[in-house]
Design an enzyme around this catalytic site. Structure first.
Site: not given
Length: 696
Positions: A121, A159-160, A317, A325, A365-366, A368
């Site tokens: 990303r 985003n971020e 968030e 991570w 990120e599954k 997370h």
């Protein structure tokens, strides 16, 4: 800035003020039949706001000339029908494959010349004109389509920003860097002076000769490196402004934000400089691994409040439980979901949100955690989520309350963070934020409130030194003359300054203040150091106050009128001063020449605070065991008491009524006391009590 509670109500509703609660919502990851179930569960959990379309560019614009808004229209309508506001993302965080395939020139380039390819990303250059053109076209389409939608409460730019692409060394970046330098310095003569280019035959005679600090044969020019960090942060701000300006032109009444990442070693973005560019501050925070994880969370929330100027902000968030991570990702223990969330509220968050709503079944990120875990509705985690929603509803009286200033502050400076950790320095082991965190940890251990405030706020009014009796400025490495003068005037007027090793060393151009260290602060501190003396890995030195130092020592010569508070017992500086303090008119200035760690700092800090007349507001048995944070309105104060231990603590002697009190559980529905006249008598292990009191 816009008030957070007003915007969360949405432009066409009269919802009573309450703390926002929700998550990133990614319905495009799921079939439509799941969406109605999501809405039902959101209502059960008390969700009031969701962030939508953050990574949806490829779905919204599947090809250069094709747009698909139908699914997003459905989601916006569904949220509105269930009374849930939408913080709508501009969806520009990650470009779609068709764009990177057609225009690989938008891809970032590393310091060593490697291209960062698609597959993750944020695969875009902040300075790419091609990316900017396509991104702003998307923003315009989004704004035009949803300008009048009743669910729209705020715009979420990208985003971020900078999470994975803060420093790009491409040719686009080189051109933009030269433009930035021209604006900063005006002439090549001024740039050559600032960069000290007489060293190593680096003098520039044409702007086109200047490049980013790419991989070089030896240490790149240090001021070039520092300026590139400043430029890289500013380049992201320029992109933020570009998107924001489109949104303001089309939807002038809808506030705009973007999610900062004030946490851990995320240092590439100078958020103190970013905050004035948005309508309200938002932040993402995830617990950092290590023994100071909880203290770091509180520190980051506190600094976010400082960046926001003490005004309420939006926790965009954090995690309900484990992340994905870290080397080992362990779930949170009972009570920690509520404790972590309310710690942010204590420091000014008027909205508590998570990544993400429903735990992903696929993708990076599954694993997370989310508000709805893989186990689904019938799970202890979702029951915790529902209980937290009730607790936040009970905290409605806190909405809009400002942070009540403490009497002490820690000064935080991005320039010093960047410059103190450059290469070719006395030690590569120095970590600016770690020293600041140690001081904050010591304040928590002493039971004394301390604000964390940015140096940049001194110039624009977000921070006023006159509000504080004690200011700790750890590793304040970059000290322009104006800042030195400001600190001196504040001390002379009665302020008590504490600073540390490697402070006052350089000016804004990273040039050493000559005449002996600590340079710009030498006269104020009443001492002189001829040579810096860091310690090797594993070296330790003992002080006569019982503490132990690491990382650094200084060979200090005290000037007349400077008192020695602690002396080295061994090492090269044995018998010489380690900690000093000088009375300056109505105030004082203290210097700590070694890293003492949180435990070693506590007794010293208490001694310095006592001399300044600053005391803990907590009863003695609670000091160090409870974190106290205060928010206030015109008439009331809200004392947030966060249990730092795994033991129940009595709260006898504290005035006020408990607005909420959280209790850890082990699989059943979490207990949260309702609003009302509930006596504050016990603070559960890892629990939080919020006391409602008349304003002092």
């Amino acid at each position: 800035m816009t008030d957070v509670p007003r915007l969360l109500a949405g432009p066409e509703t009269t919802r009573p003020a309450r703390l926002g609660y929700g998550a990133d919502y990614n319905p495009d990851q799921w079939p439509r039949e799941v969406w109605a179930e999501d809405a039902r569960l959101m209502q059960a959990a008390g969700v009031t706001v969701v962030s939508v379309a953050i990574f949806s560019w490829a779905r919204i614009q599947p090809a250069p000339d094709r747009w698909d808004f139908g699914w997003l229209d459905e989601v916006m309508d569904l949220m509105h029908a269930h009374g849930i506001s939408v913080d709508l993302a501009t969806a520009t965080a990650s470009p779609p494959p068709w764009l990177t395939t057609a225009h690989p020139e938008i891809l970032p380039v590393t310091r060593t010349g490697e291209t960062l390819w698609p597959g993750g990303r944020q695969q875009w250059r902040p300075t790419s004109p091609v990316f900017r053109e396509h991104a702003l076209a998307l923003v315009e389409k989004m704004a035009e389509r949803y300008a009048a939608h009743p669910a729209l409460a705020a715009w979420h730019v990208s985003n971020e920003l900078g999470c994975h692409n803060v420093e790009d060394y491409s040719d686009d970046a080189a051109r933009a860097f030269r433009t930035w330098l021209t604006a900063r310095y005006g002439t090549l003569d001024r740039l050559n002076e600032a960069w000290g280019t007489a060293f190593w035959s680096q003098r520039y005679t044409d702007w086109e000769q200047i490049l980013p600090p790419r991989l070089a044969a030896s240490y790149p020019n240090p001021t070039q490196q520092l300026d590139f960090k400043r430029f890289s942060s500013d380049a992201l701000v320029e992109h933020l402004r570009a998107e924001r300006d489109v949104l303001r032109r089309i939807t002038p009444d809808v506030p705009v934000t973007t999610n900062f990442m004030v946490m851990g070693e995320t240092k590439g973005m100078d958020y103190a400089a970013w905050a004035p560019e948005i309508d309200f501050v938002s932040n993402d925070h995830y617990l950092q691994p290590g023994p100071q994880g909880r203290e770091e969370m509180s520190f980051s929330a506190n600094l976010t409040s400082g960046v926001a100027g003490g005004r309420p902000w939006f926790l965009m968030e954090h995690s309900t439980s484990a992340v994905n991570w870290q080397p080992v990702n362990v779930p949170k223990r009972p009570g920690e979901l509520a404790r972590d969330s309310l710690t942010h509220v204590a420091h000014g968050a008027d909205a508590v949100c998570f990544f993400q709503w429903r735990q992903s079944a696929a993708g990076a990120e599954k694993y997370h955690s989310a508000m709805v875990p893989h186990a689904g509705e019938d799970s202890a985690l979702f029951r915790d989520v529902v209980a937290l929603g009730r607790t936040l509803a009970d905290l409605a009286p806190v909405v809009g309350a400002e942070r009540a200033p403490a009497r002490a502050a820690i000064l935080f400076d991005w320039d010093s963070w960047w410059a103190s950790e450059l290469d070719s320095h006395p030690t590569e082991a120095l970590r600016y934020r770690a020293e600041a965190l140690d001081w904050y940890h010591a304040f928590l251990d002493a039971g004394v409130r301390a604000d964390v405030v940015p140096v940049a706020g001194l110039d624009d009014g977000r921070t006023d030194l006159a509000d504080y009796d004690v200011v700790v400025a750890p590793v304040l490495h970059v000290v322009p003359a104006a800042l030195a003068d400001r600190l001196t005037r504040w001390v002379e007027a009665g302020g008590h300054l504490v600073t540390t090793y490697f402070s006052g060393i350089v000016d804004a151009d990273d040039h050493v203040w000559l005449g002996g260290y600590p340079g710009a602060l030498r006269d104020l501190l009443g001492l002189r150091i001829e040579e810096l003396n860091p310690l090797r890995d594993g070296e330790r030195v003992r002080l006569d106050d019982g503490s132990t130092g690491t990382l650094w020592t200084d060979r200090i010569d005290v000037l007349p009128g400077t008192d020695v508070l602690a002396t080295y017992l061994d090492g090269q500086q044995a018998g010489r001063p380690a900690v000093t303090r000088r009375a300056v008119e109505r105030g004082s200035a203290a210097y700590v020449s070694t890293r003492l760690g949180a435990a070693g700092l506590r007794p010293l800090l208490e001694r310095l605070l006592d001399a300044a007349g600053v005391r803990s507001e907590l009863p003695e048995p609670l000091r160090g065991r409870v974190e106290l944070t205060v928010r206030r309105t015109a008439d009331e104060e809200f004392w947030f008491l966060v249990n730092r231990t795994d033991e129940a603590l009595g709260l006898a002697g504290l005035d006020g009524k408990a607005l909420v009190s959280t209790t850890p559980h082990d699989g059943e529905v979490a207990d949260a006391r309702p609003s009302g006249e509930v006596p504050a008598d016990t603070l559960a292990p890892r629990g939080v009590v919020v006391l409602r009191r008349p304003r002092a």
